[in-house]
Scaffold this active site. Structure first.
Site, PDB file in Angstrom:
ATOM      1  N   THR A 162       0.732  -1.197   0.153  1.00 21.48           N
ATOM      2  CA  THR A 162       0.185   0.123   0.070  1.00 21.48           C
ATOM      3  C   THR A 162       0.607   1.045   0.252  1.00 21.48           C
ATOM      4  OG1 THR A 162      -1.799  -0.988   1.013  1.00 21.48           O
ATOM      5  CG2 THR A 162      -1.940   0.640   1.286  1.00 21.48           C
ATOM      6  N   HIS A 163       2.354   1.064  -0.322  1.00 24.42           N
ATOM      7  CA  HIS A 163       2.881   2.570  -0.679  1.00 24.42           C
ATOM      8  C   HIS A 163       3.083   2.704  -1.670  1.00 24.42           C
ATOM      9  CE1 HIS A 163       5.079  -0.755   2.255  1.00 24.42           C
ATOM     10  NE2 HIS A 163       4.950  -0.754   2.947  1.00 24.42           N
ATOM     11  N   ASN A 164       1.805   3.939  -1.959  1.00 29.92           N
ATOM     12  CA  ASN A 164       1.366   4.967  -3.245  1.00 29.92           C
ATOM     13  C   ASN A 164       2.351   5.768  -3.018  1.00 29.92           C
ATOM     14  OD1 ASN A 164      -0.411   2.928  -2.020  1.00 29.92           O
ATOM     15  ND2 ASN A 164      -1.043   3.277  -4.861  1.00 29.92           N
TER      16      ASN A 164
END
Lengths: 590, 429
Positions: free
Chosen positions: A516-518
């Site tokens: 979830t490292h956008n």
């Protein structure tokens, strides 16, 4: 005509990590601070109370704590010529929702960036020459240095109560820590978590190859802890419900366990839930914000006047709010003009699963950050000119959980259903461990965020469109890691080995979970032509708007982003307190 | 102790001339602090109601007694009270109209207040509190308890009347602690056993019954005697301070009626005053109520739990499935976060009702200045039936060093009836 609320000094858009930090820092200054949170209110009890979190189907598979795509989502396409389609079912990444945001359902990996990563373009150019940077790669410097951020890393470590072992204290290398990390001013606040069998095996294999294993820095507490705000953590019991879950045990640092209780004591702080901000309102000359417009829980449109607006929602939602508000010029990859939406990046992952008939790992004994890692293949350790790529990864052997639905790895060739699957599940549950790589992702001219021309949310506003695909540079990086991981895995002599890394030519797939490292889209920098924010995360265009979160990253770190996200929030808070409040205006002259 | 009429009248004469004066800020602030020490707000306000406007129903063995409006309202409160009338009410339970207050108001404890402190409190209630013109409900007990004149005899028999006399042989801390504990803190009103006429059996350390434990509804008010082998012998001074300031310390966490005392009163006291209280409690000779603790007993139960060889429907199994995530198999919990169950006072109380309440309804710590996190234990009432709670607590009350009687399903059922279903269901999936 909107209803209008009483003016406040500061309105915070979103109440996750960044605005919990900004909230307490500005409330301590005596400012009148209001947070507006789109989702519901959440606290350990009742929302994460034992034993309801231990329900993999509800929370781990059906994502009860995450944002709901039916309400709002983004659209995705691989290239400029495609029509983007909505991300209707969460897969690749899991945006948070509600008070605490993604900070409630993270694993707790708490890495500082390498000093080199914060001035990556300069580092690459100075060390290897300009020519090794591919033409369309748009990597940049952050405009703020590791040294400037160190006090904030140190403080955020203490707020989170990170369990770990330092590898470099004031330049002195420490046995058992990460020898390649930037200098830290102090040891971690808590000792490392206890080790599991996979840690020990990985550690031995790594040492046998001359590598430097150390415990992954963890925001799952190894001991009872009280942080500088007086907030407390209990010792992690390795229940194995971390990522995708709220912590039942007050053991995982989150906005709730680390800040919000202390913040709520300030009478000059308030928050409203179920309030979705749809616009930052601007003055006629568009030089300042006058407040924000939100839709409240009854569907009513409300204008909230404020002197200062701090946007701290999930990374790409920050970018959408700027675009919807007309702050800054939207980025256009064809003409290479504008900035808002520019330099979206993601994270390059790969991994191997090792099966051992005679070893019992008890995977239900797990914690989100229960892992041993090596950083020998980090950004500052690789000769980019020689290897033909820019980037790096840390390798880790993690045992985070033994949940039966999505954590039941089976040997290669196992049928995916029926009696054969059942037999393999019985034979191999608890007989495997993993070694993974968690790597950087560079930014490129045609990987960006913009408003979608076709799809709208439940308020009739355009969705955000993501244009993104994997590029050869990053695929070469992950192939490099594949060789390193495979060598380590083979050193452990597993009965079966399953290796899964992206090959050259692989396209981005939104279905399987990755991270979830956008990052990026509202990046910080030194030049208003190529960044949305100055080095203090202040809008170049509208000086009383600050934007916090990983949307500020010009490209992605090889690490998990939370530590840098938090430290940058403290850095901005300091600039607001010490400079902006005295002289409101641009903190950096364009 | 008999009432001394002359002593009673003397301050009246002194105060008569000063009642109308305006008070300086420091005096009002001192009064506010003292009102915290006296926890006036807890009884004289309803939850989320205007401060000091009264109206809280206090259950007594004689019926519901409503607290009065003590705001400076001239129509509904005490705005017409002179300092002397205020002193008479506060220290002697005498209303301005001459009738008696019910001793639910701890005036027998407040009797030791110094004239300076009474004056500061008066200043605060006259000038530091917002007037609320709303009448609190009238207390209407049945005969004979509605005959307030009868209380005069009770007062004559049981009430104190003298301001605190410092003991020259003791330290300043002891004397300050004694003054706060016996007086404004009115600790004895819960923690000292009551006699036949519902009077506190003693008001100071001269009697061994003082602070030796009492009862508030279903809740234990444990012995506070901190000397050798006393109930608080194993608590360090720092742990007493932490508990009073924050409702938690290395071994335990507050539950029940004391939660409100910490929320509204003790958490506002200075570290110096809390240290004085701790010193005083540690000076009280032990009453033999300390539990004998051995490492071997702790190990015996933790070995049993760690072996995982426990009956499928046993109390030990229920403990593993419901409690050990936080309190752990060693029963030691974690300092300041999860209470230690091994040797815990609430666990070992003769009456298990309070313990049953915590299991069924959960409990939440107050958010204090020093410890802002309102740590909570979820309710288990939706998940465990009466038999299961009885089995679980019978196990816990025998586990490690604990030595308390078994719990029956009937006892659990009785407590369950008092808890709203919504409270027990708050954390239900």
């Amino acid at each position: 005509m909107s209803r209008q609320e009483q003016p406040v000094d500061v309105v915070l858009v979103g109440l996750g990590w960044t605005n919990a930090i900004m909230g307490i820092e500005l409330a301590q200054e005596g400012l009148n601070v209001l947070a507006l949170e789109r989702g519901e209110d959440r606290d350990t009890v009742p929302d994460f109370a034992y034993p309801k979190m231990a329900d993999e189907l509800t929370y781990g598979v059906r994502y009860k704590l995450m944002a709901k795509p039916a309400k709002s989502t983004i659209t995705v396409r691989h290239s400029l010529v495609e029509t983007a389609l909505p991300y209707r079912h969460l897969g690749s990444f899991l945006p948070g929702d509600g008070v605490g945001g993604a900070g409630t359902h993270w694993n707790g990996h708490t890495w500082r960036p390498m000093p080199e990563e914060l001035h990556l373009r300069s580092y690459v150019e100075d060390t290897f020459g300009k020519n090794i940077i591919p033409k369309d790669m748009t990597i940049q410097d952050y405009g703020v240095s590791y040294e400037e951020l160190e006090p904030h890393f140190d403080f955020f470590d203490k707020v989170l109560g990170v369990s770990g072992k330092a590898g470099n204290i004031n330049g002195k290398i420490q046995e058992g820590g990460n020898p390649f990390e930037g200098p830290r001013s102090s040891e971690y606040p808590l000792p490392p978590l206890k080790r599991t069998l996979n840690d020990t095996m990985f550690s031995d294999a790594a040492k046998a190859q001359g590598l430097h294993p150390f415990p992954l820095p963890s925001s799952n507490a190894s001991e009872a802890y009280t942080n500088p705000y007086g907030m407390q953590l209990g010792p992690c019991n390795f229940c194995g419900f971390c990522e995708r879950y709220g912590c039942i045990n007050y053991s995982k640092a989150s906005p709730q366990t680390s800040i919000l209780g202390a913040l709520k004591q300030h009478k000059n702080f308030a928050y409203r839930t179920g309030c979705e901000v749809i616009k930052v309102n601007l003055s006629d000359d568009k030089k300042t914000a006058t407040g924000v417009t939100y839709i409240d829980g009854n569907g009513e449109e409300v204008f909230q006047p404020a002197k200062l607006v701090v946007v701290g929602t999930f990374a790409y939602n920050n970018v959408r709010l700027l675009l919807l508000s007309g702050i800054g010029q939207p980025y256009d990859p064809v003409s290479n003009t504008g900035t808002v939406g520019r330099n979206y990046a993601y994270q390059m992952m790969g991994g191997a699963t090792l099966f051992f008939k005679d070893k019992v790992f008890n995977p239900f004994i797990g914690a989100g950050s229960n892992a041993t890692t090596v950083d020998d293949f980090a950004i500052n350790q690789i000769d980019f000119a020689k290897e033909g790529f820019i980037g790096g990864s840390y390798l880790l052997a993690a045992q985070t959980n033994g949940q039966p639905i999505h954590s039941l790895p089976l040997p290669p060739g196992t049928p995916s259903w029926g009696a054969g699957w059942k037999k393999a599940a019985k034979d191999y549950y608890g007989h495997s461990m993993s070694i993974s790589s968690h790597g950087s992702n560079m930014s490129y001219r045609d990987c960006y965020l913009s408003l979608d021309p076709n799809y709208k949310d439940d308020h009739g506003l355009p969705l955000l469109r993501l244009t993104f695909d994997w590029k050869e540079n990053d695929l070469r990086m992950t192939q490099f890691m594949k060789h390193k991981v495979t060598a380590l895995a083979k050193g452990l002599n597993p009965d079966f080995l399953k290796v899964s890394f992206k090959d050259i030519g692989t396209h981005y797939d939104v279905r399987p979970y990755q991270t979830t490292h956008n990052v990026g889209g509202a990046i910080m920098g030194t030049d208003p032509k190529t960044s949305v924010l100055n080095r203090y995360q202040q809008s170049w265009d509208v000086h009383n708007v600050f934007v916090l979160g990983s949307s500020s990253f010009p490209q992605n770190l090889q690490y998990n982003p939370t530590m840098l996200v938090g430290a940058l929030a403290y850095w901005s808070a300091k600039a607001i307190k010490e400079q902006y409040l005295k002289h409101p205006g641009p903190l950096v002259q364009a | 102790m008999k009432r001394n009429l002359i002593m009673m009248l003397l301050p009246l004469a002194l105060f008569a001339t000063t009642a109308a004066q305006a008070f300086d800020k420091a005096t009002i602030e001192k009064g506010e602090y003292l009102s915290r020490a006296g926890d006036c707000i807890a009884c004289h306000s309803i939850p989320n109601g205007a401060p000091f406007a009264g109206g809280l129903a206090i259950d007594s063995p004689f019926g519901k007694i409503y607290s009065t409006n003590i705001t400076p309202s001239k129509t509904a409160g005490i705005g017409n009270y002179t300092l002397a009338q205020f002193d008479a009410a506060l220290r002697h339970g005498k209303r301005a109209d001459g009738s008696n207050l019910y001793p639910a108001m701890p005036y027998p404890d407040y009797a030791i207040l110094t004239a300076d402190d009474v004056k500061a409190l008066y200043a605060y209630f006259m000038e530091g509190v917002a007037a609320v013109d709303q009448q609190a409900p009238t207390t209407a007990l049945s005969f004979p308890f509605n005959q307030r004149w009868g209380i005069s005899f009770w007062n004559w028999m049981f009430a104190n009347d003298k301001a605190y006399q410092p003991q020259p042989s003791k330290s300043d801390n002891f004397n300050r602690g004694a003054y706060l504990v016996q007086g404004l803190g009115h600790c004895g009103s819960c923690h000292t056993p009551r006699g036949i006429a519902f009077q506190e059996k003693s008001y100071d350390e001269s009697d061994a019954s003082f602070l030796s434990g009492g009862k508030v509804g279903i809740w234990q008010a444990p012995s506070l005697r901190g000397g050798d082998k006393g109930a608080l012998a194993n608590w360090s001074k720092a742990e007493i301070i932490d508990y009073l300031a924050n409702g938690r310390n290395n071994t335990t966490a507050v539950a029940g009626e004391m939660t409100s005392v910490i929320t509204h009163s003790m958490s506002y006291l200075t570290q110096e005053d809390l240290a004085a209280i701790a010193d005083y409690l540690k000076s009280l000779p032990g009453d033999g109520k300390a539990l004998a603790m051995t490492a071997a007993a702790t190990k015996k139960t933790s070995d049993e739990l760690n072996s995982a060889k426990v009956g499928i429907n046993s109390g030990a199994r229920l403990y593993l499935d419901n409690c050990s995530a936080c309190h752990f198999t060693e029963g030691q919990g974690a300092a300041r976060v999860f209470p230690k169950l091994d040797g815990n006072a609430l666990v070992n109380d003769e009456d298990p009702s309070g313990l049953i309440h915590v299991v069924l309804a959960g409990a939440r710590l107050p958010s204090t200045k020093g410890a802002p996190e309102a740590l909570a234990m979820p309710a288990f009432g939706w998940r465990l039936n009466d038999d299961e709670v009885a089995q679980l607590l019978t196990f816990v009350r025998h586990a490690w060093n604990n030595q308390a009687a078994a719990v029956t399903a009937e006892e659990v059922a009785k407590v369950r009836q008092t808890i709203p279903q919504s409270v027990m269901n708050a954390t239900r999936p």
